[in-house]
Design an enzyme around this catalytic site. Structure first.
Site, PDB file in Angstrom:
ATOM      1  CB  SER A 225       3.133  23.771  35.515  1.00  8.61           C
ATOM      2  OG  SER A 225       3.746  22.543  35.865  1.00  8.61           O
ATOM      3  CE  LYS A 226       1.181  25.294  43.652  1.00  9.40           C
ATOM      4  NZ  LYS A 226       1.917  26.378  44.087  1.00  9.40           N
TER       5      LYS A 226
END
Ligand code: GLU
Length: 447
Positions: A225-226
């Site tokens: 994810s980010k």
């Protein structure tokens, strides 16, 4: 002929997982004389904005992944999807039912270990009639063969009551019509695959070869994810990675040729890539490793090529000399400017560096030693003559080289990090170097 497809849903920037899927399909097509179709799965009209579609094209173009033929927009195939739904209804392979999620739940409570079976009510959503007997076997190159008992599969919805087809139907029809031979996609679609095979059987079309690519994790073992840094192709581009290095690294996320080869040219990847060597276990996206790989690509580029890329990125010209002296020190394109800025602009002001290295005693003394040496550098002024003069001055001063060079570096660039000190001095030039030393000596700041 092998025909594959990349079928993104345009929901925003192209994520690293999607880019890897695109890359694997492209490598397979290019390596085996096949074709790759780009299909934009834009049936979710709200999320599939023009801007989101543009982002997919832009990311693929930057990565150098070209498609064959015109892209297919799934939303434009609604007529064809409806036609197949009608055919399945007419053939008795599907039926209309008003059963909703509560009915499905009640059915399953009453019939342990059975998939939902509904009644033909002549209206409502369209459900596929799943046979009660037999098994549907999903053959996947990465995961092997897995039998799914038909009795456990629900009669799945293939079109809503308003006639609009659901994803499972659209994807199967589009793949069949495009003559797709290999479906290579993310592991998150694996559980959909028995449904897709059931639809293919009801339609009487063949089943392509499936390959589901392993999930991507961050270095901490959690789903990518980010939080793990750059998450999209656009972010990688903006962070100064080179597309060829990104292709190399993405290829390694779930595939390998042997234990220890890391560097592959794109041509090698096209020749060597095979689904048989794709791994089942999650792959780890580690931006540090990408940075390391990218650094090697940056260092191996011809100076003129690296210069052209940096000039395009920064919108400047005349960077060649600065590129030549920084190339060894940078791993990504965006590391260039902080190192090269001092060749084009006044030194930056870093108070910590100033206090540590430009104090009125040792700092000033070091600068005086350097200044005298630079004043006397014989023609032609250049890295070699500068080096000889500075080294001799250091020797005569009886001080350590670092005790002279670090204050000099701070006076010339404002920071403690620069390309090699001799190259830096040479490129800044005698006049500007002396002026910067003078302004550091009297605490003024001029170029
Ligand atoms: N549109 C789907 C996605 O973006 C992919 C469907 C497929 O590859 O079958 O996840």
């Amino acid at each position: 002929m092998l025909r594959v497809r990349f079928a993104p849903s345009p929901t925003g920037a192209l994520h690293i997982g999607g880019a890897r899927t695109a890359l694997y399909n492209w490598l397979l097509a290019r390596g085996r004389g096949g074709e790759i179709v780009l299909r934009i799965e834009d049936t979710d009209r709200e999320r599939s904005t023009e801007e989101n579609v543009r982002q997919i094209f832009e990311a693929l173009e930057w990565l150098g992944i070209e498609r064959d033929g015109e892209p297919v927009f799934q939303s434009q195939r609604a007529e064809r999807h409806a036609e197949v739904v009608r055919q399945l209804l007419d053939a008795g392979r599907a039926y209309r039912s008003s059963a909703g999620p509560d009915d499905v739940k009640a059915f399953k409570e009453a019939n342990a270990n059975r998939g939902f079976r509904g009644r033909d009510e002549g209206e409502g959503a369209v459900r596929l009639r799943v046979p009660d007997e037999g098994v549907t076997t999903v053959v996947d190159v990465v995961r092997g063969s897995t039998p799914f008992e038909n009795a456990l599969q629900d009669d799945l919805v293939i079109a809503r009551a308003d006639g609009s087809p659901v994803y499972h139907l659209a994807v199967v029809v589009d793949d069949a019509d495009a003559g797709i031979t290999h479906v290579v996609r993310g592991a998150d679609h694996y559980s959909n695959t028995p449904k897709h095979v059931l639809i293919q059987q009801a339609m009487g079309v063949g089943t392509p070869v499936y390959a589901h690519l392993p999930l991507l994790h961050g270095p901490d073992g959690k789903k990518l994810s980010k939080r793990h840094g750059a998450a999209s192709v656009q972010e990688l581009r903006d962070a100064g990675y080179l597309p060829e290095a990104v292709r190399n690294y993405l290829a390694l996320l779930g595939w390998g040729y042997d234990e220890d080869t890391t560097f592959f040219t794109t041509e090698q990847l096209q020749q060597l890539f095979s689904l048989e060597r794709v791994s089942k276990s999650p792959a780890v996206f580690d931006e540090q490793k990408l940075r390391w790989i990218n650094g090697r690509y940056v260092r191996e580029l011809p100076v003129a090529d690296l210069t052209a890329r940096l000039e395009a990125l920064l919108g400047r010209t005349g960077l060649g000399d600065a590129v030549a002296v920084t190339q060894e020190k940078i791993s990504t394109l965006d590391e260039f400017w902080p190192l090269a800025r001092a060749f084009f602009e006044d030194p930056v002001d870093d108070p910590a560096a100033r206090e540590k290295f430009l104090d009125p005693e040792a700092g000033a003394e070091a600068l005086t030693v350097a200044r005298d040496a630079l004043e006397r550098v014989p023609e032609p002024w250049g890295t070699e003559t500068v080096e000889a003069a500075l080294r001799e001055a250091v020797e005569r001063s009886g001080r350590k080289a670092k005790a002279i060079f670090q204050p000099l570096r701070v006076a010339l660039t404002g920071t403690t990090i620069s390309p090699g000190i001799f190259e830096t001095v040479a490129l800044i030039g005698r006049e500007r170097a002396l002026a910067r030393i003078d302004s550091a000596l009297d605490g003024r700041r001029v170029s």
